[in-house]
Design a protein around this motif. Structure first.
Motif, PDB file in Angstrom:
ATOM      1  N   PHE A  62     -30.446 -28.051 -13.343  1.00 39.67           N
ATOM      2  CA  PHE A  62     -29.760 -27.519 -12.162  1.00 39.67           C
ATOM      3  C   PHE A  62     -30.591 -27.683 -10.895  1.00 39.67           C
ATOM      4  CE2 PHE A  62     -28.261 -24.808 -15.761  1.00 39.67           C
ATOM      5  CZ  PHE A  62     -26.951 -25.280 -15.795  1.00 39.67           C
ATOM      6  N   GLN A  65     -28.697 -28.135  -7.564  1.00 41.65           N
ATOM      7  CA  GLN A  65     -27.996 -26.929  -7.139  1.00 41.65           C
ATOM      8  C   GLN A  65     -28.959 -25.829  -6.717  1.00 41.65           C
ATOM      9  OE1 GLN A  65     -24.990 -25.970 -10.301  1.00 41.65           O
ATOM     10  NE2 GLN A  65     -23.917 -25.223  -8.496  1.00 41.65           N
ATOM     11  N   LEU A  66     -29.964 -25.593  -7.540  1.00 42.04           N
ATOM     12  CA  LEU A  66     -30.891 -24.502  -7.249  1.00 42.04           C
ATOM     13  C   LEU A  66     -31.756 -24.814  -6.036  1.00 42.04           C
ATOM     14  CD1 LEU A  66     -32.039 -23.581 -10.866  1.00 42.04           C
ATOM     15  CD2 LEU A  66     -30.275 -22.499  -9.483  1.00 42.04           C
ATOM     16  N   THR A  70     -30.526 -21.814   0.614  1.00 39.68           N
ATOM     17  CA  THR A  70     -29.807 -20.538   0.519  1.00 39.68           C
ATOM     18  C   THR A  70     -30.217 -19.579   1.632  1.00 39.68           C
ATOM     19  OG1 THR A  70     -31.491 -19.705  -1.003  1.00 39.68           O
ATOM     20  CG2 THR A  70     -29.536 -20.689  -1.980  1.00 39.68           C
ATOM     21  N   ARG A 274     -27.612 -18.611  -7.229  1.00 38.53           N
ATOM     22  CA  ARG A 274     -28.731 -19.556  -7.094  1.00 38.53           C
ATOM     23  C   ARG A 274     -29.976 -18.845  -6.570  1.00 38.53           C
ATOM     24  NH1 ARG A 274     -24.845 -22.836  -4.332  1.00 38.53           N
ATOM     25  NH2 ARG A 274     -26.053 -22.533  -2.423  1.00 38.53           N
ATOM     26  N   GLN A 281     -37.197 -17.069 -12.065  1.00 36.48           N
ATOM     27  CA  GLN A 281     -36.610 -17.977 -13.052  1.00 36.48           C
ATOM     28  C   GLN A 281     -36.657 -17.418 -14.468  1.00 36.48           C
ATOM     29  OE1 GLN A 281     -39.304 -21.210 -12.222  1.00 36.48           O
ATOM     30  NE2 GLN A 281     -40.434 -20.885 -14.128  1.00 36.48           N
ATOM     31  N   PHE A 290     -25.314 -16.450 -13.711  1.00 37.86           N
ATOM     32  CA  PHE A 290     -25.126 -17.820 -13.245  1.00 37.86           C
ATOM     33  C   PHE A 290     -24.216 -18.570 -14.223  1.00 37.86           C
ATOM     34  CE2 PHE A 290     -26.946 -22.249 -12.672  1.00 37.86           C
ATOM     35  CZ  PHE A 290     -26.399 -22.446 -11.411  1.00 37.86           C
TER      36      PHE A 290
END
Length: 437
Positions: A62, A65-66, A70, A274, A281, A290
């Motif tokens: 990911f 995406q991560l 943000t 995210r 993590q 998620f």
């Protein structure tokens, strides 16, 4: 409170549904479930242990995406998470920091937070406001309160950390989604001065017993404090454990992700999802929630990866296991789904709170004999939980077995704090009247 989405619940009605629908290989009618630390939180992971290899695999999978930006107004950074607005800093400078004693600063801060600040807000477990957002929202819950108190305590040189509490979680059904809420509060260590009476008592004990107690005791001692928006949780003897600021930030974003999802804001939910993983993590809550977001988008293979990561971080986690079973059934892998269902069932049978939940359900249905059986199963698995004994006392009272009711009520008191025992007065009075007749 900390929120998690899950197919079946650790406590409550969803356990009843799972008991009927999972073990036999049937597909649950519940679409997904979310774990939320939103208001008043144990996620089960061990931050000090080794990181399972699947975490690195999932981060790589990911990565794009991560790695997206943000840093939007709704998503707060680690620095912003514990930042105080100027008006609160000014108040603390004037009313708290001016006190030299750590104990007096702590007491002044606690009184302000519980008696002056929080009463101005509406308690709302469905919305987790950041410190900056509190005034505009007008709403507060246990997570928001804990966030504020940790920030204010550290600003006034009082040690403080976030603390997850192993209190029984609460389950609610919302739009085909089970939301489990667990608990978070604040703890720390502060120095306080010994009173004259305490010093005199120590000296007297030294003289009378001849022990090696210091005849000149120290002027100060350190003690643990707990501050909680929910006073009943604060006085109960639940196990708890400290978590890092990063873990707390991850739980904050997980809460916001759940709240946005339930409000129908899929994009905002994914943004916070995210951010939760970026903050920590190793959070099984973040990975589980998620996975729910990915599943809602129809990305079942990605959702499976997220759930497997959550389960690797928390092998006993009900939510990750239940959601993973759901994905296996949707993709047609019956063998894996049945194996996961057996795993879930086995974990439930060992969990005393599952049996307590089943007892509560039987009690609500008027099945008193079944309720007694379930509560006794809970006691056999955990014999120091006052909730189980109190439930047995109430049930035996309804059955007219006053002797057993009295015995279990005494056990409930034995495993409760002194401050907590006042909740048993009503039942004690009822028992006294019943036995006198």
């Amino acid at each position: 409170m900390i929120k998690t989405i899950s197919i079946s619940a650790v406590l409550g009605l969803s356990w009843q549904l799972a008991a009927r629908g999972s073990r036999g290989g049937q597909v649950s009618v519940i679409t997904s479930a979310i774990l939320v630390f939103s208001g008043c939180a144990d996620t089960g992971w061990n931050a000090s242990g080794p990181t399972p290899p699947i975490v690195s695999e999932s981060l790589a999978r990911f990565e794009e995406q991560l790695g997206e930006d943000t840093a939007q107004p709704e998503v707060i950074s680690s620095a912003e998470f514990l930042a105080l607005p100027s008006d609160i800093r000014e108040y603390l400078d004037r009313e708290v920091l001016s006190l030299r004693s750590e104990e007096k600063r702590y007491r002044a801060l606690r009184d302000w937070a519980l008696e002056e600040f929080s009463p101005d807000f509406e308690y709302d477990p469905s919305y987790t406001a950041s410190i900056e957002d509190l005034p505009a929202s007008g709403r507060i819950n246990c997570f928001s309160f804990s966030n504020l108190f940790v920030a204010a305590a550290r600003y006034t040189d009082i040690p403080a950390h976030f603390q997850l509490v192993d209190s029984p979680p609460q389950w609610n059904f919302n739009d085909e989604t089970w939301v489990v809420s667990q608990h978070i509060n604040v703890s720390g260590l502060v120095y306080r001065d010994l009173t004259r009476k305490e010093k005199a008592a120590l000296r007297a004990q030294h003289r009378s017993t001849g022990t090696r107690l210091n005849p000149n005791p120290p002027k100060r001692i350190r003690r643990t404090y707990v501050v909680d928006l929910n006073p009943e949780i604060a006085v109960d003897a639940y196990r708890s454990r400290a978590i890092s600021d990063d873990a707390a930030l991850a739980l904050f974003h997980s809460n916001r992700s759940v709240e946005e999802l339930l409000a129908g804001n899929a994009e905002a939910a994914m943004m916070h999802g995210r951010a939760a993983i970026a903050a920590d993590q190793r959070s099984p809550t973040a990975w589980n929630n998620f996975g729910v977001l990915l599943s809602r988008e129809g990305r079942l293979a990605d959702a499976e990866q997220a759930y497997r990561t959550a389960l690797a971080l928390d092998p006993d986690g009900e939510t990750g296991a239940s959601n993973l079973e759901r994905v296996y059934r949707r993709i047609g892998d019956v063998e894996k789904a049945d194996a996961m269902a057996e795993r879930i069932y086995s974990n439930r049978m060992r969990n005393p709170y599952y049996h307590y939940a089943m007892g509560e359900r039987s009690l609500a249905d008027g099945e008193l004999a079944d309720a007694v059986d379930h509560f006794e199963d809970a006691v056999r698995r955990k014999d120091d939980e006052r909730l189980f004994y109190f439930a047995l006392a109430e049930t035996h009272m309804k059955l007219g077995d006053f002797r057993r009711a009295a015995r279990n009520l005494e056990s409930a008191k034995e495993y409760s704090t002194k401050k907590d025992q006042k909740r048993y007065r009503t039942l004690s009075i009822q028992l006294a009247r019943a036995t006198a007749e």
